[in-house]
Design an enzyme around this catalytic site. Structure first.
Site, PDB file in Angstrom:
ATOM      1  N   ASN A  82       0.866  -1.186   0.000  1.00 17.38           N
ATOM      2  CA  ASN A  82       0.000   0.000   0.000  1.00 17.38           C
ATOM      3  C   ASN A  82       0.901   1.233   0.000  1.00 17.38           C
ATOM      4  OD1 ASN A  82      -1.826   2.027   0.413  1.00 17.38           O
ATOM      5  ND2 ASN A  82      -2.483   1.350   2.451  1.00 17.38           N
ATOM      6  N   PHE A  83       0.994   1.898  -1.148  1.00 18.30           N
ATOM      7  CA  PHE A  83       1.889   3.061  -1.264  1.00 18.30           C
ATOM      8  C   PHE A  83       1.353   4.291  -0.537  1.00 18.30           C
ATOM      9  CE2 PHE A  83       4.069   1.905  -5.626  1.00 18.30           C
ATOM     10  CZ  PHE A  83       4.633   0.802  -5.037  1.00 18.30           C
ATOM     11  N   LYS A  84       0.052   4.299  -0.235  1.00 21.20           N
ATOM     12  CA  LYS A  84      -0.582   5.487   0.373  1.00 21.20           C
ATOM     13  C   LYS A  84      -0.313   6.704  -0.525  1.00 21.20           C
ATOM     14  CE  LYS A  84      -0.216   3.167   4.771  1.00 21.20           C
ATOM     15  NZ  LYS A  84      -0.012   3.199   6.198  1.00 21.20           N
ATOM     16  N   HIS A  98      -9.724   1.359   5.287  1.00 22.19           N
ATOM     17  CA  HIS A  98      -8.411   1.623   5.914  1.00 22.19           C
ATOM     18  C   HIS A  98      -8.575   2.664   7.033  1.00 22.19           C
ATOM     19  CE1 HIS A  98      -4.228   2.553   6.575  1.00 22.19           C
ATOM     20  NE2 HIS A  98      -3.923   1.460   5.877  1.00 22.19           N
ATOM     21  N   GLU A 102      -5.268  -4.441  10.867  1.00 20.49           N
ATOM     22  CA  GLU A 102      -4.171  -3.481  11.013  1.00 20.49           C
ATOM     23  C   GLU A 102      -4.364  -2.658  12.288  1.00 20.49           C
ATOM     24  OE1 GLU A 102      -2.271  -2.430   7.034  1.00 20.49           O
ATOM     25  OE2 GLU A 102      -4.106  -1.266   7.088  1.00 20.49           O
ATOM     26  N   GLY A 134       2.914   2.457  10.684  1.00 18.76           N
ATOM     27  CA  GLY A 134       3.895   3.524  10.469  1.00 18.76           C
ATOM     28  C   GLY A 134       4.710   3.877  11.703  1.00 18.76           C
ATOM     29  N   SER A 167       3.665  -2.111  10.415  1.00 19.86           N
ATOM     30  CA  SER A 167       5.118  -2.234  10.548  1.00 19.86           C
ATOM     31  C   SER A 167       5.641  -3.623  10.176  1.00 19.86           C
ATOM     32  CB  SER A 167       5.577  -1.832  11.953  1.00 19.86           C
ATOM     33  OG  SER A 167       5.234  -0.478  12.210  1.00 19.86           O
TER      34      SER A 167
HETATM   35  P1  13P Z   1       3.118   0.428   7.727  1.00 21.20           P
HETATM   36  O1  13P Z   1       3.608  -0.851   7.100  1.00 21.20           O
HETATM   37  O2  13P Z   1       3.849   1.657   7.290  1.00 21.20           O
HETATM   38  O3  13P Z   1       3.009   0.284   9.215  1.00 21.20           O
HETATM   39  O4  13P Z   1       1.606   0.639   7.177  1.00 21.20           O
HETATM   40  C1  13P Z   1       0.701  -0.386   7.279  1.00 21.20           C
HETATM   41  C2  13P Z   1      -0.524  -0.024   6.535  1.00 21.20           C
HETATM   42  O5  13P Z   1      -1.276   0.861   6.934  1.00 21.20           O
HETATM   43  C3  13P Z   1      -0.799  -0.735   5.268  1.00 21.20           C
HETATM   44  O6  13P Z   1      -2.080  -0.465   4.808  1.00 21.20           O
END
Ligand code: 13P
Length: 230
Positions: free
Chosen positions: A6-8, A88, A157, A163, A194
């Site tokens: 997920n690149f966000k 999400h 999640e 993050g 993470s």
């Molecule tokens: P991180 O891997 O940066 O913790 O993010 C997880 C996430 O929100 C994936 O959708």
């Protein structure tokens, strides 16, 4: 195992293209039973072909129409995209998506036959109250969601692990996934928060973990592919 990136709000159209080129090399040696997904930002969506699936991080529940700033099924179909992330925590929090809105979106994309990665997760103050409180909170995120849908993958999640560099512990993931698996009729269940090359072996060996949804550690193609080549 499923490995989803997920690149966000990271990567451009150009860097996504370069990323996918780099990834293709690595995909040649992945296990055939493993599946890789990439969710780039909307401006980088395109008809990429290869041993991976491109999905959208979001879309509006419409074919097309007057929804300024949004994309609908028509824009996704142009690129053959039939996979979407819904629910999400960042959208629930920063874009104020209520459970009702999330459920409406889910129902719409289910009716369109999309593969849905449906995300749930609890904040730290709920986790601190113990597993019963966590499960109550998580199960409420299935309100209005058809968990019998064939094309459903769930992603757990924990918000406090996203993050932060601090993944949930093996025990936290294990007990939560065990309880969730029962609640969702054994649908595929991903862990996110993470996940990275350093902990992927440990996480993927937990019972009830069918894959990972990866943010930060997915942004570099080499780093991400280390996870499925591990
Ligand atoms: P991180 O891997 O940066 O913790 O993010 C997880 C996430 O929100 C994936 O959708």
């Amino acid at each position: 195992m499923i490995y989803a990136a997920n690149f966000k709000t990271n990567h451009t159209r150009a860097t996504t293209k370069a990323y996918i080129e780099a990834l293709k090399e690595k995909l040649l040696t992945k296990k055939p039973e493993d599946k890789v997904y990439i969710f780039p930002p909307a401006t980088a969506l395109d008809s990429y072909a290869g041993d991976f699936t491109i999905g959208t991080q979001n879309a509006y529940p419409t074919q097309n129409g007057a929804y300024t700033g949004e994309i609908g099924v028509e824009q996704l179909t142009e690129f053959g995209i039939k996979t979407i992330l819904i629910g999400h925590s960042e959208r629930r929090e920063h874009l104020s998506e209520s459970q009702e809105k999330v459920a409406e979106k889910f129902t719409f994309f289910k009716e369109q036959g999309f593969e849905i990665i449906y995300c749930i997760g609890e904040p730290l103050e709920i986790r601190e109250q113990g597993i019963e409180a966590v499960m109550q909170y998580l199960l409420a995120q299935f309100d209005g969601i058809d968990i019998t849908y064939d094309n459903l993958i769930v992603a757990y999640e924990p918000i406090w692990a996203i993050g932060t560099g601090r993944s949930a512990t093996v025990e936290e993931i294990s007990s939560t996934h065990r309880a969730l698996k029962k609640a969702i009729n054994n649908k595929p269940l991903l862990y996110g928060g993470s996940a990275k090359p350093a902990n992927i072996k440990e996480i993927s060996s937990i019972d009830g973990v069918d894959g990972v949804l990866v943010g930060s550690a997915s942004l570099d193609a080499g780093n991400f592919s280390e996870m499925f080549l591990a």
